[in-house]
Design a protein around this motif. Structure first.
Motif, mmCIF file in Angstrom:
data_model
loop_
_atom_site.group_PDB
_atom_site.id
_atom_site.type_symbol
_atom_site.label_atom_id
_atom_site.label_comp_id
_atom_site.label_asym_id
_atom_site.label_seq_id
_atom_site.Cartn_x
_atom_site.Cartn_y
_atom_site.Cartn_z
ATOM 1 N N ASP A 206 15.608 -1.431 -1.600
ATOM 2 C CA ASP A 206 14.865 -2.161 -0.572
ATOM 3 C C ASP A 206 13.527 -2.625 -1.140
ATOM 4 O O ASP A 206 12.456 -2.182 -0.709
ATOM 5 C CB ASP A 206 14.633 -1.287 0.666
ATOM 6 N N ALA A 207 13.589 -3.527 -2.126
ATOM 7 C CA ALA A 207 12.371 -3.960 -2.814
ATOM 8 C C ALA A 207 11.411 -4.663 -1.868
ATOM 9 O O ALA A 207 10.189 -4.483 -1.969
ATOM 10 C CB ALA A 207 12.728 -4.874 -3.984
ATOM 11 N N ALA A 208 11.908 -5.475 -0.951
ATOM 12 C CA ALA A 208 11.033 -6.210 -0.037
ATOM 13 C C ALA A 208 10.227 -5.261 0.837
ATOM 14 O O ALA A 208 9.043 -5.497 1.107
ATOM 15 C CB ALA A 208 11.857 -7.165 0.824
ATOM 16 N N GLU A 209 10.848 -4.177 1.304
ATOM 17 C CA GLU A 209 10.132 -3.193 2.116
ATOM 18 C C GLU A 209 9.193 -2.350 1.261
ATOM 19 O O GLU A 209 8.155 -1.867 1.743
ATOM 20 C CB GLU A 209 11.118 -2.283 2.838
ATOM 21 N N ALA A 210 9.546 -2.170 0.010
ATOM 22 C CA ALA A 210 8.731 -1.337 -0.873
ATOM 23 C C ALA A 210 7.412 -2.002 -1.233
ATOM 24 O O ALA A 210 6.386 -1.317 -1.379
ATOM 25 C CB ALA A 210 9.517 -1.019 -2.150
ATOM 26 N N GLU A 211 7.406 -3.321 -1.374
ATOM 27 C CA GLU A 211 6.244 -4.027 -1.914
ATOM 28 C C GLU A 211 4.943 -3.762 -1.162
ATOM 29 O O GLU A 211 3.936 -3.382 -1.784
ATOM 30 C CB GLU A 211 6.546 -5.525 -1.980
ATOM 31 N N PRO A 212 4.870 -3.911 0.180
ATOM 32 C CA PRO A 212 3.574 -3.664 0.840
ATOM 33 C C PRO A 212 3.117 -2.215 0.745
ATOM 34 O O PRO A 212 1.912 -1.938 0.697
ATOM 35 C CB PRO A 212 3.834 -4.084 2.294
ATOM 36 N N LEU A 213 4.050 -1.288 0.707
ATOM 37 C CA LEU A 213 3.682 0.122 0.589
ATOM 38 C C LEU A 213 3.105 0.423 -0.789
ATOM 39 O O LEU A 213 2.097 1.125 -0.922
ATOM 40 C CB LEU A 213 4.908 0.999 0.859
ATOM 41 N N LEU A 214 3.721 -0.120 -1.828
ATOM 42 C CA LEU A 214 3.215 0.103 -3.185
ATOM 43 C C LEU A 214 1.871 -0.588 -3.389
ATOM 44 O O LEU A 214 0.999 -0.069 -4.089
ATOM 45 C CB LEU A 214 4.237 -0.397 -4.200
ATOM 46 N N ARG A 215 1.688 -1.734 -2.752
ATOM 47 C CA ARG A 215 0.397 -2.416 -2.857
ATOM 48 C C ARG A 215 -0.696 -1.569 -2.195
ATOM 49 O O ARG A 215 -1.792 -1.406 -2.732
ATOM 50 C CB ARG A 215 0.476 -3.797 -2.207
ATOM 51 N N LEU A 216 -0.377 -1.014 -1.007
ATOM 52 C CA LEU A 216 -1.331 -0.135 -0.339
ATOM 53 C C LEU A 216 -1.654 1.073 -1.215
ATOM 54 O O LEU A 216 -2.815 1.484 -1.323
ATOM 55 C CB LEU A 216 -0.758 0.331 1.001
ATOM 56 N N ALA A 217 -0.630 1.641 -1.839
ATOM 57 C CA ALA A 217 -0.842 2.803 -2.696
ATOM 58 C C ALA A 217 -1.829 2.478 -3.810
ATOM 59 O O ALA A 217 -2.769 3.242 -4.074
ATOM 60 C CB ALA A 217 0.487 3.277 -3.279
ATOM 61 N N TYR A 218 -1.639 1.349 -4.463
ATOM 62 C CA TYR A 218 -2.539 0.979 -5.558
ATOM 63 C C TYR A 218 -3.954 0.760 -5.041
ATOM 64 O O TYR A 218 -4.929 1.195 -5.664
ATOM 65 C CB TYR A 218 -2.027 -0.284 -6.262
ATOM 66 N N GLU A 219 -4.076 0.106 -3.893
ATOM 67 C CA GLU A 219 -5.398 -0.152 -3.313
ATOM 68 C C GLU A 219 -6.087 1.145 -2.903
ATOM 69 O O GLU A 219 -7.322 1.200 -2.846
ATOM 70 C CB GLU A 219 -5.271 -1.086 -2.117
ATOM 71 N N GLU A 220 -5.290 2.183 -2.606
ATOM 72 C CA GLU A 220 -5.847 3.474 -2.198
ATOM 73 C C GLU A 220 -5.867 4.471 -3.363
ATOM 74 O O GLU A 220 -5.679 5.669 -3.186
ATOM 75 C CB GLU A 220 -5.038 4.043 -1.021
ATOM 76 N N ASP A 221 -6.079 3.942 -4.569
ATOM 77 C CA ASP A 221 -6.331 4.767 -5.755
ATOM 78 C C ASP A 221 -5.129 5.589 -6.208
ATOM 79 O O ASP A 221 -5.271 6.735 -6.650
ATOM 80 C CB ASP A 221 -7.538 5.695 -5.530
ATOM 81 N N VAL A 222 -3.937 5.017 -6.109
ATOM 82 C CA VAL A 222 -2.759 5.615 -6.730
ATOM 83 C C VAL A 222 -2.339 4.647 -7.840
ATOM 84 O O VAL A 222 -1.572 3.710 -7.601
ATOM 85 C CB VAL A 222 -1.616 5.830 -5.725
ATOM 86 N N PRO A 223 -2.842 4.826 -9.059
ATOM 87 C CA PRO A 223 -2.631 3.824 -10.110
ATOM 88 C C PRO A 223 -1.174 3.658 -10.514
ATOM 89 O O PRO A 223 -0.794 2.616 -11.033
ATOM 90 C CB PRO A 223 -3.478 4.359 -11.269
ATOM 91 N N GLU A 224 -0.346 4.687 -10.264
ATOM 92 C CA GLU A 224 1.079 4.571 -10.578
ATOM 93 C C GLU A 224 1.728 3.408 -9.838
ATOM 94 O O GLU A 224 2.780 2.904 -10.240
ATOM 95 C CB GLU A 224 1.799 5.875 -10.220
ATOM 96 N N GLY A 225 1.095 2.981 -8.754
ATOM 97 C CA GLY A 225 1.654 1.878 -7.971
ATOM 98 C C GLY A 225 1.794 0.593 -8.759
ATOM 99 O O GLY A 225 2.670 -0.228 -8.476
ATOM 100 N N ALA A 226 0.946 0.383 -9.785
ATOM 101 C CA ALA A 226 1.000 -0.863 -10.558
ATOM 102 C C ALA A 226 2.351 -1.026 -11.250
ATOM 103 O O ALA A 226 2.957 -2.107 -11.216
ATOM 104 C CB ALA A 226 -0.135 -0.890 -11.571
#
Length: 378
Positions: free
Chosen positions: A223-243
């Motif tokens: 479910d890549a489309a659903e994953a994208e906004p969550l991973l973007r939020l993760a990166y913005e909230e200091d989870v560098p693995e999100g990149a």
């Protein structure tokens, strides 16, 4: 001077006590030393307090304090609680505690919760605070926060069974932090669907790590489309693995420019990401250079691809995927012999199509086609 070592929870509680007392230098030192979850925000707030008046009420609040005292002395629990709040703001802690206790004894749940929080900040053992929090969990206005905090008290007591009962209730009441803890618990139980639901709830509350876990889970299940906004939020909230996972997600979605951008970012910060792990978890990290090199190879960005592969092969000379990709780059640059050598390093042996590379007059295009076919088949 703050000593090295010591109990982190005790350091945290002492720091909060000093902050209440406006002993801000000591508060900052103890809170920083504790490295307790959320300590960075407490440090920011401690710095903000340096610019605020100390132990001072606004004129209206001073007048209200005088008006509340006779009502509180007459037995008005609400007035006693408001009076205690004002006294606590003035850092008149002994009298504030006395009025909170009086209001709580009269059945005021909010006074009990405020008293519990104050005593916790002063280092009182959690088992002595349970009675102050429980009545607030039955109050519609106080229940969401009180239930969450009561669960945290049980965690402080190392009673995970008791904590789970209250934190699952807090999650149902909308607590993002409780949902995060319960999601990890459900994941440990093997209930992946419940874990995903709760991680998403925690992500909606703005928590980065559960957003990362939910996004990665959704990507891995397709479910890549659903994953994208969550991973973007993760990166913005200091989870560098999100990149890294954003790079993979955009590649899956066919947004290749975005994929390259995020994978380059992942490469740039990979050293920092590695510094956050140790042992098995460190060895299990994906190397973003390989993912980036694959994408660059597909896009025939050969110079940058070689730069990434050179680093990988310097660290891991037998890396088969790196040799497979390097073979394709070498073939496109007209070096059939180097391409063959890299395929051999990648474990490609006995492939009949490679014999065609020795055929007189074989075209450059044919070399590329043969090497790509052999590389993708290994």
């Amino acid at each position: 001077m703050v000593p090295q070592g010591g109990d982190g929870t005790a350091q945290w509680n002492l720091g909060l006590l000093y902050k209440r007392q406006r002993r801000l230098d000591e508060a900052y030192a103890w809170i920083e030393r504790s490295a307790h979850k959320g300590y960075e925000k407490q440090l920011e707030h401690t710095d903000e307090l340096r610019d605020e008046p100390d132990n001072v009420l606004a004129p209206d609040d001073e007048s209200r304090l005088l008006a509340l005292r006779p009502r509180a002395e007459a037995g008005d629990a609400e007035a006693a609680t408001e009076l205690a709040d004002l006294l606590a703001h003035k850092r008149d802690l002994p009298e504030a505690i006395a009025w909170y206790e009086r209001a709580f004894a009269a059945g005021h749940a909010g006074a009990g919760l405020a008293l519990g929080r104050m005593l916790k900040g002063m280092g009182t053992r959690p088992e002595r605070l349970l009675e102050h929090y429980r009545p607030a969990t039955e109050s519609p206005d106080l229940a969401p926060e009180a239930t969450d905090e009561l669960g945290q008290l049980y965690l402080d007591m190392d009673d995970e069974a008791g904590a789970e009962r209250w934190l699952r209730r807090a999650a149902r009441l909308g607590s993002g932090s409780a949902a995060w803890w319960c999601a990890d618990r459900s994941d440990d139980y093997g209930d992946k669907q419940e874990a995903l639901r709760l991680w998403r709830q925690a992500a909606e509350a703005g928590h980065g790590m559960p957003a990362f876990k939910a996004g990665r889970t959704l990507f891995l299940r397709g479910d890549a489309a659903e994953a994208e906004p969550l991973l973007r939020l993760a990166y913005e909230e200091d989870v560098p693995e999100g990149a890294y996972w954003l790079g993979r997600t955009f590649r899956e979605l066919g947004r290749l420019d975005d994929a390259v951008t995020w994978l380059r970012t992942a490469v740039d910060i990979h050293g920092y990401v590695q510094s956050r792990y140790s042992g098995f978890m460190l060895t299990s990290l994906f190397d973003p250079r390989i993912e980036l090199a694959e994408l660059l190879c597909e896009r025939e960005a050969d110079d940058e691809c070689r730069e990434q592969l050179d680093v990988v092969l310097e660290r891991s000379p037998r890396h088969r995927t790196a040799h497979r990709l390097y073979a394709q780059v070498a073939a496109r640059q007209g070096d059939a012999e180097a391409a063959r050598a890299h395929l051999r390093q990648a474990g490609v042996e006995g492939v009949a199509e490679l014999d065609a590379l020795d055929r007189p007059g074989v075209s450059a295009e044919e070399v590329v086609r043969i090497v790509r076919a052999a590389a993708n088949g290994c």
